[in-house]
Write a protein that holds these residues in place. Structure first.
Motif, PDB file in Angstrom:
ATOM      1  N   HIS A   1      45.005  59.772  29.948  1.00 48.46           N
ATOM      2  CA  HIS A   1      44.827  58.390  29.499  1.00 48.46           C
ATOM      3  C   HIS A   1      44.843  58.296  27.967  1.00 48.46           C
ATOM      4  CE1 HIS A   1      42.596  57.442  33.513  1.00 48.46           C
ATOM      5  NE2 HIS A   1      43.897  57.558  33.666  1.00 48.46           N
ATOM      6  N   LEU A   2      44.219  59.262  27.316  1.00 49.12           N
ATOM      7  CA  LEU A   2      44.165  59.226  25.853  1.00 49.12           C
ATOM      8  C   LEU A   2      45.454  59.731  25.222  1.00 49.12           C
ATOM      9  CD1 LEU A   2      40.535  60.528  25.131  1.00 49.12           C
ATOM     10  CD2 LEU A   2      41.357  58.168  25.182  1.00 49.12           C
TER      11      LEU A   2
ATOM     12  N   ALA B   1      32.624  59.917  25.670  1.00 50.82           N
ATOM     13  CA  ALA B   1      33.941  60.250  25.117  1.00 50.82           C
ATOM     14  C   ALA B   1      34.240  61.731  25.301  1.00 50.82           C
ATOM     15  CB  ALA B   1      33.995  59.884  23.633  1.00 50.82           C
ATOM     16  N   ALA B   2      35.516  62.068  25.225  1.00 47.60           N
ATOM     17  CA  ALA B   2      35.936  63.461  25.243  1.00 47.60           C
ATOM     18  C   ALA B   2      35.705  64.077  23.868  1.00 47.60           C
ATOM     19  CB  ALA B   2      37.409  63.562  25.623  1.00 47.60           C
TER      20      ALA B   2
ATOM     21  N   ASP C   1      36.674  56.740  21.698  1.00 49.59           N
ATOM     22  CA  ASP C   1      37.450  57.410  22.745  1.00 49.59           C
ATOM     23  C   ASP C   1      37.366  58.924  22.650  1.00 49.59           C
ATOM     24  OD1 ASP C   1      38.633  54.985  23.810  1.00 49.59           O
ATOM     25  OD2 ASP C   1      39.846  54.931  21.973  1.00 49.59           O
ATOM     26  N   LEU C   2      37.247  59.424  21.423  1.00 48.61           N
ATOM     27  CA  LEU C   2      37.372  60.858  21.204  1.00 48.61           C
ATOM     28  C   LEU C   2      36.498  61.284  20.028  1.00 48.61           C
ATOM     29  CD1 LEU C   2      39.016  63.458  22.017  1.00 48.61           C
ATOM     30  CD2 LEU C   2      40.621  62.831  20.188  1.00 48.61           C
TER      31      LEU C   2
ATOM     32  N   GLY D   1      50.283  62.553  22.124  1.00 43.09           N
ATOM     33  CA  GLY D   1      51.461  61.949  22.710  1.00 43.09           C
ATOM     34  C   GLY D   1      51.821  62.585  24.042  1.00 43.09           C
ATOM     35  N   THR D   2      52.876  62.076  24.659  1.00 41.13           N
ATOM     36  CA  THR D   2      53.324  62.594  25.956  1.00 41.13           C
ATOM     37  C   THR D   2      54.548  63.490  25.828  1.00 41.13           C
ATOM     38  OG1 THR D   2      54.638  60.584  26.305  1.00 41.13           O
ATOM     39  CG2 THR D   2      52.399  60.618  27.224  1.00 41.13           C
ATOM     40  N   ASP D   3      55.103  63.590  24.640  1.00 38.43           N
ATOM     41  CA  ASP D   3      56.282  64.430  24.419  1.00 38.43           C
ATOM     42  C   ASP D   3      55.866  65.859  24.119  1.00 38.43           C
ATOM     43  OD1 ASP D   3      58.928  65.160  24.138  1.00 38.43           O
ATOM     44  OD2 ASP D   3      59.037  64.568  22.021  1.00 38.43           O
TER      45      ASP D   3
END
Length: 284
Positions: free
Chosen positions: A179-180, A145-146, A114-115, A184-186
């Motif tokens: 997406h990855l 991948a990124a 993925d990365l 995190g999203t915080d």
């Protein structure tokens, strides 16, 4: 989610940082990491070429010696990586020493990850910064991948700047990051659009940024803001973002329209990679 993370291992000071960053991301997502070190036979062959027929024997002996020395260094890098990852209790698989065409080998590995995490000084056994930048550019152009480029300090990412100009490349990069969600999203996310100064430019910028904010919030990023910056030199403003005053991570498309197009090739690339004080999340 980031499930499989590939780490390029080099005998430089920021490889341990790349390893620790990959460990942090894997732990957050319950993912796994893979260490990859290279024996670049093509580069070794180029360095030992030259001379007449009488020197061919000595060139071959030198090539064999350099190959074996490089193979031993690569194996040591893998051992160090494995020891570190296991000590941190993170899963790893497929750690290996790659031999052959460097770019092709790396692209092949990235198809099932993925990365990619690499240090900013990673030279893949190249000491020439221009060749390093060119190699990275080729990888970014074709990789599935990124790529996350880190420096000499283990990053703590709380603020993210997403460079967004409405192009396909910047949209794909924003989507890949969402997406990855490697950190995190915080986190606080700022969508940054570099625009012209006309009324039409301002209106278009507002629409672009509103759409980007809506997309990121739909993927769990709750603290998202946006900023329109008037400038005739987008690449210069993105380099300014990477100085760390307003972001701990810069997300940028490697190829896009207008001033972003040469972000990875040429002087803009060299400046971004060498002067950035924060990690760079790059995609095409």
């Amino acid at each position: 989610m980031t499930q499989r993370i590939l780490v390029v291992l080099d005998p430089d000071s920021d490889t341990p940082v790349a390893t620790d960053t990959a460990i942090d991301i894997a732990r957050q997502h319950d993912g796994e990491v893979t260490g990859l070190a290279f024996v670049d036979k093509d580069s070794i062959g180029t360095e030992t070429a030259g001379g007449g027929i009488g020197s061919m024997y000595f060139a071959e002996r030198l090539r064999e010696q350099l190959t074996e020395e490089t193979r031993q260094k690569a194996a040591a890098l893998i051992d160090t990586f494995t020891t570190r990852v296991e000590a941190e209790g993170v899963r790893h698989s497929g750690d290996r020493v790659g031999e052959g065409a460097l770019v092709k080998s790396l692209l092949d590995e990235m198809r099932t990850h993925d990365l990619l995490v690499a240090g900013r000084e990673s030279h893949f056994y190249y000491a020439d910064p221009d060749r390093r930048t060119h190699t990275l550019g080729k990888v970014l152009q074709d990789a599935a991948a990124a790529t996350l480029i880190v420096g000499t300090a283990r990053p703590t990412v709380r603020r993210v700047a997403v460079a967004y100009d409405g192009s396909g490349a910047s949209a794909r990069t924003m989507q890949k990051f969402a997406h990855l969600a490697p950190f995190g999203t915080d986190v606080d996310v700022e969508v940054v659009h570099v625009r012209g100064g006309s009324d039409a430019d301002r209106l278009a910028s507002e629409r672009l940024r509103e759409d980007a904010v809506t997309y990121l919030r739909a993927h769990g990023f709750e603290r998202v803001t946006s900023t329109g910056i008037e400038s005739s030199d987008p690449s210069e403003r993105i380099c300014e973002l990477a100085q760390g005053d307003r972001a701990d991570l810069v997300v940028s498309g490697a190829f896009a329209k207008s001033g972003f197009r040469k972000m990875i090739f040429g002087s803009s690339a060299t400046k971004l990679l060498e002067e950035s004080k924060v990690p760079l999340f790059l995609y095409h």
